[in-house]
Design an enzyme around this catalytic site. Structure first.
Site, short mmCIF file in Angstrom:
data_model
loop_
_atom_site.label_atom_id
_atom_site.label_comp_id
_atom_site.label_asym_id
_atom_site.label_seq_id
_atom_site.Cartn_x
_atom_site.Cartn_y
_atom_site.Cartn_z
N ILE A 53 39.02 5.79 -50.21
CA ILE A 53 38.24 4.55 -50.30
C ILE A 53 37.42 4.54 -51.59
CG2 ILE A 53 36.40 3.19 -49.24
CD1 ILE A 53 37.33 4.36 -46.52
N CYS A 65 29.48 1.24 -45.72
CA CYS A 65 30.70 0.93 -44.96
C CYS A 65 31.31 2.22 -44.42
CB CYS A 65 31.70 0.20 -45.85
SG CYS A 65 31.26 -1.50 -46.22
N ALA A 66 30.50 3.26 -44.28
CA ALA A 66 31.00 4.56 -43.83
C ALA A 66 30.63 4.79 -42.37
CB ALA A 66 30.47 5.66 -44.74
N ARG A 67 29.45 5.37 -42.14
CA ARG A 67 28.97 5.63 -40.79
C ARG A 67 27.46 5.38 -40.74
NH1 ARG A 67 33.44 5.11 -39.44
NH2 ARG A 67 34.75 6.45 -38.13
N ASP A 102 27.89 -2.35 -42.64
CA ASP A 102 28.96 -2.66 -41.69
C ASP A 102 28.90 -1.72 -40.50
OD1 ASP A 102 31.38 -4.05 -40.90
OD2 ASP A 102 32.50 -2.25 -41.48
N GLU A 114 25.89 2.05 -32.10
CA GLU A 114 26.86 0.96 -32.03
C GLU A 114 27.32 0.75 -30.59
OE1 GLU A 114 30.00 1.45 -34.89
OE2 GLU A 114 28.63 1.20 -36.58
N HIS A 137 31.05 -3.75 -38.00
CA HIS A 137 32.04 -2.69 -38.20
C HIS A 137 33.45 -3.27 -38.36
CE1 HIS A 137 32.56 1.89 -37.39
NE2 HIS A 137 33.42 1.46 -38.31
N GLY A 194 35.14 -3.10 -41.36
CA GLY A 194 35.72 -2.57 -42.59
C GLY A 194 37.22 -2.43 -42.57
N ALA A 195 37.78 -1.99 -41.46
CA ALA A 195 39.22 -1.78 -41.35
C ALA A 195 39.92 -2.96 -40.67
CB ALA A 195 39.51 -0.50 -40.57
#
Length: 326
Positions: free
Chosen positions: A154, A234-236, A260, A265, A284, A286-287
C-alpha cells in the site's frame, strides 16, 4: 477415500471465491459474524475464512480438525496467530490484494482535505450557499510532502500516486527497509518516526498493527507535526490515540485528519471524534472496491485449499512455524 474438505465462512464472500470453494469443498456460512456463531459451526471444519470475526482460543479449542485460518484481507490482528501456531494451524492472508484500493482512498482523503471538498459540497447541497465558494480556499498537493509510515504494497502504491500524479515529495518510515531499498521507489527514508512527522504536510499510516504499536501516534508525536499538516489513518485504529487526536484537532495543533479506522469498531455513535469539524471519517471502506474484494475472496479461498492439500507456497503463510507442528 479422502475426507471431504469443509470450510466455514464467518460472512459471505464474493462469487469469485465462492465459485472456487464450492468446486473444492463443502461450504458453511455462519448466520452472523460473531465469534460465538463461528465457534458453534467450526467443530468439523478444516478451514475458516474470516473478514473481521475474532478467531482465537474460543474457536480453536472447539475445532479439532482445523488446519488453516484465512484473513479475508491483509490484517491478521483479529486472529490469534500465536495460539494458532502452537496448535499447528496455519494462518494466511491476502497481501497486495487491496493495496491499490487503500492507496487510492488515501489519495482521495488528501484531495478532500487539501481542497475542502467535503465542506464545499455540504455548504452547496445542504445550505444552497453558492457564494460560500469564497471561503473554501484550499491548497495544491503539487510541491507538498507526504510521510508514509509503512512501505509495504500500500505504501509503495501511495508513493507512486503522490509522486507521479501530484508531483509531491515522498518520505517513508519502515524499519524493515534500508535507505537504498526505499530510494528504488523514489522515497526518501526517514530514520525515525519523529523525523518524518516533522517534515511532512501529510502523514499517512499504512503499516500493519501489532500490540507494541498501540497508540504509536500519541500526543507527543502529534505535537511534532506541522500545524498545517494532516493525519490520515487507513491502517488500524489503535495505531492512533483517539483522545490525543481529538485534542490536536480541537486545539489546532494539526490542520485536519481523515480516518477510515477506529480504536473501537464499530465506534460509538457519540464518539467525540465525530464532532471535530476538521475531520473526515469513513466506516472502514479502504478495501471496499470491487476489484479488491474479488481478489481477497479468491486468494483466501485458493490459499485455504492449498494448505489443506499441502500444496501451499510457504512464503504465503503468515506463521510458517505451524507447518512443522502439524
Amino acid at each position: 477415500m479422502a475426507e471431504k474438505i469443509k470450510v466455514l465462512l464467518t460472512e459471505p464472500i464474493r462469487p469469485a471465491g465462492m465459485a472456487y470453494l464450492t468446486k473444492e469443498a463443502e461450504v458453511v456460512i455462519a448466520p452472523d459474524p460473531s465469534a460465538a456463531s463461528a465457534a458453534a459451526l467450526a467443530y468439523d471444519c478444516q478451514a475458516i475464512i474470516s473478514r473481521n470475526t475474532k478467531v482465537d482460543k474460543q474457536i480453536f479449542s472447539r475445532s479439532p480438525k482445523l488446519k488453516v485460518v484465512a484473513s479475508h484481507g491483509v490484517g491478521t490482528d483479529h486472529i490469534d496467530v500465536q495460539e494458532a501456531t502452537q496448535r499447528g494451524i496455519c494462518v494466511v492472508n491476502t497481501p497486495g490484494a487491496n493495496a491499490e484500493s487503500v492507496a487510492e482512498l488515501t489519495a482521495g482523503f488528501m484531495l478532500m482535505l487539501s481542497r475542502k471538498i467535503r465542506d464545499a459540497d455540504l455548504a452547496l447541497r445542504l445550505e444552497r450557499d453558492y457564494y460560500s465558494r469564497n471561503q473554501w480556499i484550499g491548497k495544491d498537493l503539487y510541491g507538498k510532502s507526504v510521510f508514509i509510515v509503512g512501505m509495504g504494497a500500500i505504501g509503495r502504491k501511495l508513493a507512486r500516486i503522490c509522486k507521479l500524479g501530484f508531483g509531491m515529495e515522498a518520505f517513508g518510515y519502515d524499519p524493515f527497509l534500508n535507505k537504498d531499498q526505499m530510494a528504488q521507489t523514489g522515497v526518501i527514508k526517514a530514520e525515525t518516526l519523529e523525523e518524518g512527522l516533522a517534515l511532512a504536510d501529510f502523514v499517512s499510516l499504512n503499516c500493519p498493527y501489532t500490540d507494541d504499536m498501540y497508540h504509536m501516534i500519541d500526543s507527543r508525536r502529534l505535537a511534532l507535526m506541522k500545524k498545517t499538516a494532516c493525519l490520515i489513518n487507513c491502517a488500524r485504529g489503535p495505531l492512533v490515540d483517539e483522545k490525543a487526536l481529538i485534542a490536536a484537532l480541537s486545539d489546532g495543533a494539526i490542520a485536519g485528519a481523515a480516518v477510515d479506522v477506529f480504536e473501537k469498531e464499530p465506534p460509538n455513535r457519540d464518539n467525540p471524534l465525530f464532532d471535530c469539524p476538521n475531520l473526515i471519517a469513513t466506516p472502514h471502506i479502504g478495501a471496499n472496491a470491487e476489484d479488491s474484494i474479488d481478489n481477497m475472496s479468491l486468494y483466501s479461498s485458493m490459499d485455504v485449499i492449498a494448505v489443506i492439500r499441502k500444496e501451499y507456497d510457504k512464503a504465503r503463510i503468515v506463521n510458517p512455524q505451524a507447518i512443522s507442528i502439524e
